[in-house]
Design a protein around this motif. Structure first.
Motif, PDB file in Angstrom:
ATOM      1  N   SER A   1      -5.605  -1.592   7.234  1.00 48.80           N
ATOM      2  CA  SER A   1      -6.588  -0.983   8.273  1.00 48.80           C
ATOM      3  C   SER A   1      -6.017   0.277   8.533  1.00 48.80           C
ATOM      4  N   PRO A   2      -7.038   1.311   9.150  1.00 48.50           N
ATOM      5  CA  PRO A   2      -6.814   2.513   9.610  1.00 48.50           C
ATOM      6  C   PRO A   2      -5.783   2.719  10.732  1.00 48.50           C
ATOM      7  N   HIS A   3      -5.474   1.628  11.405  1.00 42.49           N
ATOM      8  CA  HIS A   3      -4.287   1.687  12.432  1.00 42.49           C
ATOM      9  C   HIS A   3      -3.021   2.112  11.622  1.00 42.49           C
ATOM     10  N   HIS A   4      -3.023   1.713  10.411  1.00 44.35           N
ATOM     11  CA  HIS A   4      -1.864   2.128   9.895  1.00 44.35           C
ATOM     12  C   HIS A   4      -1.747   3.304   9.174  1.00 44.35           C
ATOM     13  N   ALA A   5      -2.761   4.089   9.335  1.00 44.23           N
ATOM     14  CA  ALA A   5      -3.037   5.602   8.544  1.00 44.23           C
ATOM     15  C   ALA A   5      -1.947   6.453   8.485  1.00 44.23           C
ATOM     16  N   ALA A   6      -1.210   6.463   9.530  1.00 40.96           N
ATOM     17  CA  ALA A   6      -0.090   7.550   9.387  1.00 40.96           C
ATOM     18  C   ALA A   6       1.079   7.136   8.541  1.00 40.96           C
ATOM     19  N   ALA A   7       1.061   5.772   7.785  1.00 38.02           N
ATOM     20  CA  ALA A   7       2.108   5.182   7.075  1.00 38.02           C
ATOM     21  C   ALA A   7       1.408   4.866   5.830  1.00 38.02           C
ATOM     22  N   PHE A   8       0.299   5.358   5.479  1.00 41.71           N
ATOM     23  CA  PHE A   8      -0.198   5.143   4.307  1.00 41.71           C
ATOM     24  C   PHE A   8       0.574   5.640   3.015  1.00 41.71           C
ATOM     25  N   ARG A   9       1.224   6.746   3.147  1.00 44.77           N
ATOM     26  CA  ARG A   9       2.001   7.370   2.202  1.00 44.77           C
ATOM     27  C   ARG A   9       3.366   6.539   1.865  1.00 44.77           C
ATOM     28  N   GLU A  10       3.647   5.815   2.925  1.00 45.81           N
ATOM     29  CA  GLU A  10       4.844   4.701   2.621  1.00 45.81           C
ATOM     30  C   GLU A  10       4.749   3.652   1.927  1.00 45.81           C
ATOM     31  N   LEU A  11       3.383   3.307   1.764  1.00 42.12           N
ATOM     32  CA  LEU A  11       2.977   1.811   1.183  1.00 42.12           C
ATOM     33  C   LEU A  11       3.217   1.697  -0.257  1.00 42.12           C
ATOM     34  N   PRO A  12       3.232   2.775  -1.102  1.00 43.34           N
ATOM     35  CA  PRO A  12       3.566   2.399  -2.192  1.00 43.34           C
ATOM     36  C   PRO A  12       5.185   2.179  -2.417  1.00 43.34           C
ATOM     37  N   LYS A  13       5.914   3.148  -1.724  1.00 42.90           N
ATOM     38  CA  LYS A  13       7.396   2.894  -1.625  1.00 42.90           C
ATOM     39  C   LYS A  13       7.742   1.651  -1.332  1.00 42.90           C
ATOM     40  N   ARG A  14       7.172   1.100  -0.301  1.00 41.01           N
ATOM     41  CA  ARG A  14       7.602  -0.404   0.343  1.00 41.01           C
ATOM     42  C   ARG A  14       7.134  -1.304  -0.592  1.00 41.01           C
ATOM     43  N   VAL A  15       6.011  -1.283  -1.330  1.00 41.87           N
ATOM     44  CA  VAL A  15       5.582  -2.339  -2.313  1.00 41.87           C
ATOM     45  C   VAL A  15       6.523  -2.390  -3.414  1.00 41.87           C
ATOM     46  N   GLN A  16       7.135  -1.036  -3.892  1.00 43.26           N
ATOM     47  CA  GLN A  16       7.839  -1.105  -5.066  1.00 43.26           C
ATOM     48  C   GLN A  16       9.382  -1.658  -4.751  1.00 43.26           C
ATOM     49  N   LEU A  17       9.590  -1.515  -3.325  1.00 47.12           N
ATOM     50  CA  LEU A  17      11.188  -1.897  -2.923  1.00 47.12           C
ATOM     51  C   LEU A  17      11.095  -3.385  -2.909  1.00 47.12           C
ATOM     52  N   HIS A  18       9.816  -4.228  -2.412  1.00 47.77           N
ATOM     53  CA  HIS A  18       9.830  -5.634  -2.554  1.00 47.77           C
ATOM     54  C   HIS A  18       9.565  -6.117  -3.755  1.00 47.77           C
ATOM     55  N   PHE A  19       8.641  -5.481  -4.408  1.00 47.37           N
ATOM     56  CA  PHE A  19       8.313  -6.021  -5.849  1.00 47.37           C
ATOM     57  C   PHE A  19       8.302  -5.136  -6.891  1.00 47.37           C
ATOM     58  N   PRO A  20       9.488  -4.784  -7.391  1.00 48.74           N
ATOM     59  CA  PRO A  20       9.736  -3.642  -8.255  1.00 48.74           C
ATOM     60  C   PRO A  20       9.029  -3.412  -9.466  1.00 48.74           C
ATOM     61  N   ARG A  21       8.429  -4.458 -10.138  1.00 51.81           N
ATOM     62  CA  ARG A  21       7.967  -4.601 -11.288  1.00 51.81           C
ATOM     63  C   ARG A  21       6.333  -4.619 -11.331  1.00 51.81           C
ATOM     64  N   ALA A  22       5.875  -4.676 -10.092  1.00 48.30           N
ATOM     65  CA  ALA A  22       4.554  -4.789  -9.854  1.00 48.30           C
ATOM     66  C   ALA A  22       3.774  -3.569  -9.774  1.00 48.30           C
ATOM     67  N   LEU A  23       2.427  -3.437 -10.465  1.00 50.50           N
ATOM     68  CA  LEU A  23       1.642  -2.562 -10.331  1.00 50.50           C
ATOM     69  C   LEU A  23       0.643  -2.635  -9.111  1.00 50.50           C
ATOM     70  N   LEU A  24       0.705  -1.598  -8.206  1.00 44.93           N
ATOM     71  CA  LEU A  24      -0.188  -1.705  -6.862  1.00 44.93           C
ATOM     72  C   LEU A  24      -1.471  -0.964  -7.243  1.00 44.93           C
ATOM     73  N   ILE A  25      -2.563  -1.575  -6.539  1.00 45.47           N
ATOM     74  CA  ILE A  25      -3.704  -1.145  -6.310  1.00 45.47           C
ATOM     75  C   ILE A  25      -4.172  -1.421  -5.148  1.00 45.47           C
ATOM     76  N   GLY A  26      -5.066  -0.577  -4.421  1.00 47.40           N
ATOM     77  CA  GLY A  26      -5.719  -0.916  -2.855  1.00 47.40           C
ATOM     78  C   GLY A  26      -6.455   0.155  -2.258  1.00 47.40           C
ATOM     79  N   CYS A  27      -6.470  -0.215  -1.045  1.00 48.67           N
ATOM     80  CA  CYS A  27      -7.198   0.901  -0.428  1.00 48.67           C
ATOM     81  C   CYS A  27      -7.367   0.962   1.017  1.00 48.67           C
ATOM     82  N   ALA A  28      -7.723   1.849   1.976  1.00 47.57           N
ATOM     83  CA  ALA A  28      -7.863   1.763   3.364  1.00 47.57           C
ATOM     84  C   ALA A  28      -9.150   0.692   3.629  1.00 47.57           C
ATOM     85  N   ALA A  29      -9.026  -0.086   4.795  1.00 47.60           N
ATOM     86  CA  ALA A  29     -10.151  -1.102   4.746  1.00 47.60           C
ATOM     87  C   ALA A  29     -10.308  -1.201   6.400  1.00 47.60           C
ATOM     88  N   GLY A  30     -11.710  -1.166   6.543  1.00 46.00           N
ATOM     89  CA  GLY A  30     -12.202  -1.230   7.718  1.00 46.00           C
ATOM     90  C   GLY A  30     -12.084  -2.753   8.499  1.00 46.00           C
TER      91      GLY A  30
END
Length: 398
Positions: free
Chosen positions: A41-70
């Protein structure tokens, strides 16, 4: 193959992603995901740039796809107009994932198959199934969808338009380690994976099917050799009081998509807006290019009709697909559905689980939904489009 879905309503981004990732690890029971689908959600917009890093930290071999969502969907639960983050992941043995960012300037101008195959780079002989997320401000979504259909006619395409931002550049698209602000992101999936789709457009027919006997571009000038406005006046008089009220503000046109049939079922009409009427000629204008000798039917939409339509579509799939086991699902639902339509949360997700079981279900509320009707992919509005993922078995009827 194993899927899992989780959602967090924590207001702090660090807490939200830790909670969602922790729930996924518990559900996966040691399986390592190859794909993570994230909606934020856009409530987390300030942290959007952190999302790929955090996903890689928790799931190192996974491919991430996604988007902002109302509005965010995860673990079969819908959250609208509030902080939320959903992660849906899949362990996909025997499946190859090809990520592609389709930048606006790199998209072919014409929907020719060779041009779009070159843009995507996926082998059509491998029958890729496509998960597609696009920015509504910078992507010609109908043109892209038409191009992908021509490039990969047998592959299913499902997805939606990002909905978190309200101006160009305010949406975020996630792909791999990147956070992108324009175009579309796509994952082409090949190998031991089949994708089924359910597109519930939320309408029911009124009157009878008719032939377009004269038309031009987006204008229908005759239905069964009569002016459409004249047909509508007569149709209005046959309706009860409730339907007459809906007729005034929730009238649509359905275009047949399965030619050669005498009887039509739910989901076989492509629903399009009636955008204008000309009392002097009796013509109507619709939100689609018209073709002579096509069958059309007028439709009405409201919450009860949307619920009945979704129930019919899910039941039809349940009966048709009794043998294959659905491993996971993604729901791309219109921002105009959910609480706005039904007056409460979790309507469509609860109906899905009641008919198809406790399938891991993630997704989001979109600015437009991508899914096929009659074997052709379209950009929809007011729909709930489901992508259902399973291992390959016998070919399912479309």
């Amino acid at each position: 193959m194993k899927w899992a879905s989780a959602i967090s309503e924590r207001t702090a981004f660090d807490d939200a992603i830790a909670e969602a990732a922790g729930a996924l690890h518990a559900e996966l029971e040691g399986a390592q995901p190859d794909l993570v689908v994230a909606f934020v959600s856009p409530h987390h917009a300030a942290a959007f740039r952190e999302l790929p890093k955090r996903v890689q930290l928790h799931f190192p071999r996974a491919l991430l796809i996604g988007c902002a969502a109302g509005g965010v969907i995860g673990a079969g639960h819908e959250v609208e107009a509030a902080p939320a983050l959903s992660l849906t992941c899949a362990s996909l043995p025997g499946v190859t994932l090809k990520p592609v960012h389709l930048a606006p300037e790199a998209m072919p101008e014409e929907p020719s198959g060779p041009a779009w195959r070159a843009a995507l780079g996926a082998d059509p002989d491998a029958d890729p199934q496509l998960l597609v997320l696009a920015d509504p401000y910078t992507c010609d979504a109908p043109g892209m969808i038409a191009g992908l259909d021509r490039a990969y006619p047998s592959g299913r395409k499902v997805g939606g338009l990002a909905s978190g931002g309200r101006a160009p550049g305010s949406n975020a698209l996630f792909l791999g380690r990147d956070v992108l602000r324009a175009g579309a992101v796509c994952v082409a999936m090949t190998g031991n994976l089949a994708v089924d789709t359910i597109v519930a457009q939320g309408c029911r027919p009124i009157g009878k099917p008719m032939l377009v006997t004269r038309c031009r571009d987006h204008s229908i000038e005759e239905l069964d050799r009569r002016p459409p406005v004249e047909v509508l006046r007569e149709l209005f008089d046959t309706l009860d009081e409730r339907d007459q009220s809906l007729f005034r503000h929730s009238l649509f046109l359905g275009l047949e998509m399965n030619q050669g049939q005498v009887e039509y079922h739910a989901g076989e009409h492509l629903v399009r807006n009636i955008v204008g009427m000309d009392p002097s000629t009796g013509a109507i204008s619709v939100g689609a290019r018209c073709q002579p000798w096509k069958v059309v039917q007028f439709l009405l939409r409201d919450a009860r009709t949307a619920a009945e339509d979704l129930a019919a579509m899910l039941e039809r799939y349940r009966v048709r697909a009794a043998a294959p086991e659905i491993k996971g699902a993604l729901l791309f639902s219109c921002l105009g559905r959910g609480q706005h339509l039904y007056g409460r949360a979790d309507h469509d997700t609860e109906m899905f689980r009641a008919r198809l079981g406790p399938v891991p279900l993630g997704g989001f509320f979109c600015n437009g939904e991508i899914g096929p009707v009659g074997g052709i992919t379209f950009l929809h509005g007011y729909t709930s489009a489901f992508g259902l993922f399973r291992e390959k078995q016998e070919t399912m009827p479309r």
